[in-house]
Design a protein around this motif. Structure first.
Motif, PDB file in Angstrom:
ATOM      1  N   ARG A  61       0.899  -1.146  -0.067  1.00 31.77           N
ATOM      2  CA  ARG A  61       0.003  -0.014  -0.102  1.00 31.77           C
ATOM      3  C   ARG A  61       0.594   1.281   0.032  1.00 31.77           C
ATOM      4  NH1 ARG A  61      -3.439  -0.574   5.227  1.00 31.77           N
ATOM      5  NH2 ARG A  61      -1.420  -1.315   5.817  1.00 31.77           N
ATOM      6  N   VAL A  63       3.270   1.907  -1.926  1.00 30.49           N
ATOM      7  CA  VAL A  63       3.807   2.395  -3.053  1.00 30.49           C
ATOM      8  C   VAL A  63       2.578   2.325  -3.977  1.00 30.49           C
ATOM      9  CG1 VAL A  63       6.295   1.522  -2.975  1.00 30.49           C
ATOM     10  CG2 VAL A  63       4.700  -0.049  -3.522  1.00 30.49           C
ATOM     11  N   THR A  64       1.487   1.952  -3.772  1.00 37.27           N
ATOM     12  CA  THR A  64       0.329   1.709  -4.636  1.00 37.27           C
ATOM     13  C   THR A  64      -0.766   2.853  -4.223  1.00 37.27           C
ATOM     14  OG1 THR A  64      -0.861   0.044  -3.351  1.00 37.27           O
ATOM     15  CG2 THR A  64       0.875  -0.501  -5.193  1.00 37.27           C
ATOM     16  N   GLU A  65      -0.893   3.240  -3.143  1.00 36.55           N
ATOM     17  CA  GLU A  65      -1.949   4.230  -2.715  1.00 36.55           C
ATOM     18  C   GLU A  65      -1.469   5.660  -2.841  1.00 36.55           C
ATOM     19  OE1 GLU A  65      -4.782   3.325  -2.275  1.00 36.55           O
ATOM     20  OE2 GLU A  65      -4.439   1.202  -2.357  1.00 36.55           O
ATOM     21  N   TYR A  66      -2.485   6.591  -2.874  1.00 35.48           N
ATOM     22  CA  TYR A  66      -1.906   8.080  -3.001  1.00 35.48           C
ATOM     23  C   TYR A  66      -2.379   8.446  -1.434  1.00 35.48           C
ATOM     24  CZ  TYR A  66      -2.717   7.822  -7.896  1.00 35.48           C
ATOM     25  OH  TYR A  66      -2.785   7.641  -9.272  1.00 35.48           O
ATOM     26  N   ARG A  77       2.440   6.976  -3.455  1.00 38.03           N
ATOM     27  CA  ARG A  77       2.718   6.660  -4.964  1.00 38.03           C
ATOM     28  C   ARG A  77       2.932   7.979  -5.663  1.00 38.03           C
ATOM     29  NH1 ARG A  77      -1.113   3.446  -9.257  1.00 38.03           N
ATOM     30  NH2 ARG A  77      -0.514   4.713 -11.074  1.00 38.03           N
ATOM     31  N   ASP A 240      -1.281  11.396 -10.526  1.00 41.29           N
ATOM     32  CA  ASP A 240       0.292  11.208 -11.026  1.00 41.29           C
ATOM     33  C   ASP A 240       0.633  12.269 -11.917  1.00 41.29           C
ATOM     34  OD1 ASP A 240       0.125   8.492  -9.948  1.00 41.29           O
ATOM     35  OD2 ASP A 240      -0.642   7.449 -11.811  1.00 41.29           O
TER      36      ASP A 240
END
Length: 299
Positions: A61, A63-66, A77, A240
């Protein structure tokens, strides 16, 4: 004269040996080792305590969640991608200019010229200027050209590019200086022009040293937050970055934001992001050491 030199040798060795084994030298050497030991202990304790605090959130989480107002759903992320964008743009701005400036100063500029000596002194002094000063300089430059929105990727890269430019110039000059003069003379004797000599002989031979210094400079830029905060770097990003004119945040800014939150869960997130950032820095430094040891030539 030979007899006098031979008779003086034992006394010179005795003085050198006595100087190394004197009480003052031993005390000084002991203090040096003690200071190194204390620094290493503090570093190990700091990293260990941060790692223990970060363990609950060192997961996917991160590295994948904002970023989120809820620490259970928050991640880094946007900060990771923002750091990639900013550092990549910084490299595009600073590396070609720094290498070109170093080649000119080392290979073509007259060292007896006062203007060239002034540039060399300024480059050496600029490498020790605090990073916040480069943020102020970038802010002034963007204001002069009429840029209203300064929290964009290209603006942050401009500040970091100015920050690492002196380091790249100095390291590149040292790498070029390490190339033997005989290689230049041989190339010139065979009819090559000075530019051809630099491009085909000197520069390729100096690439390992240049790459090492450049990677270390970029690793320094990766850990900077002060100039980016001065330019208005965002602390809450849920998208992003997608270009040079995109808004962004970076890992140091995100860590700064999380450490300022009152909830303990955000402090755990900050510790986890710090360990991730430390891992990236160690990887970059390891890459620099590998390039130096693998490709450096022994003359």
């Amino acid at each position: 004269m030979v007899t006098a030199y031979a008779s003086a040798q034992p006394s010179i060795r005795r003085r050198a040996r006595g100087g190394e084994q004197s009480l003052r030298s031993l005390v000084f050497l002991g203090l040096l080792w003690l200071s190194l030991l204390v620094a290493m202990i503090f570093l190990v304790v700091l990293i260990g305590s941060t790692l223990l605090e970060a363990l609950p959130r060192l997961d996917g989480r991160l590295v994948t969640e904002y970023s989120s107002s809820s620490p259970e759903r928050a991640g880094a992320r946007a900060a990771i991608l923002g750091s990639i964008w900013v550092i990549g743009t910084t490299a595009l701005l600073a590396i070609p200019l720094g290498i070109a400036a170093a080649i000119h100063l080392e290979e073509f500029a007259d060292p007896r010229n006062r203007f060239n000596r002034l540039i060399e002194v300024n480059v050496q002094n600029l490498s020790a200027v605090p990073s916040i000063v480069y943020g102020l300089l970038a802010l002034s430059a963007l204001s002069l050209v009429g840029v209203q929105n300064k929290n964009i990727v290209i603006a942050g890269a401009l500040a970091l590019g100015m920050l690492i430019l002196p380091v790249i110039i100095i390291s590149t000059r040292e790498a070029l200086r390490a190339v033997p003069e005989e290689i230049r003379h041989g190339s010139l004797a065979l009819g090559a022009t000075p530019i051809q000599t630099v491009w085909r002989q000197t520069l390729p031979a100096a690439v390992p040293g240049i790459a090492t210094g450049t990677i270390l400079a970029l690793s320094r830029a990766l850990g900077e937050a002060a100039p980016l905060l001065l330019l208005g770097g965002l602390v809450y990003v849920t998208y992003d970055p997608n270009g040079f004119l995109s808004g962004y945040t970076t890992m140091p800014i995100q860590i700064f934001n999380w450490t300022g939150r009152p909830q303990a869960e955000f402090h755990v997130l900050a510790a986890a992001a710090s360990i991730l950032l430390l891992g990236l820095l160690l990887a970059m430094n390891g890459l620099a050491i590998f390039i130096r040891n693998r490709y450096q030539q022994r003359w």
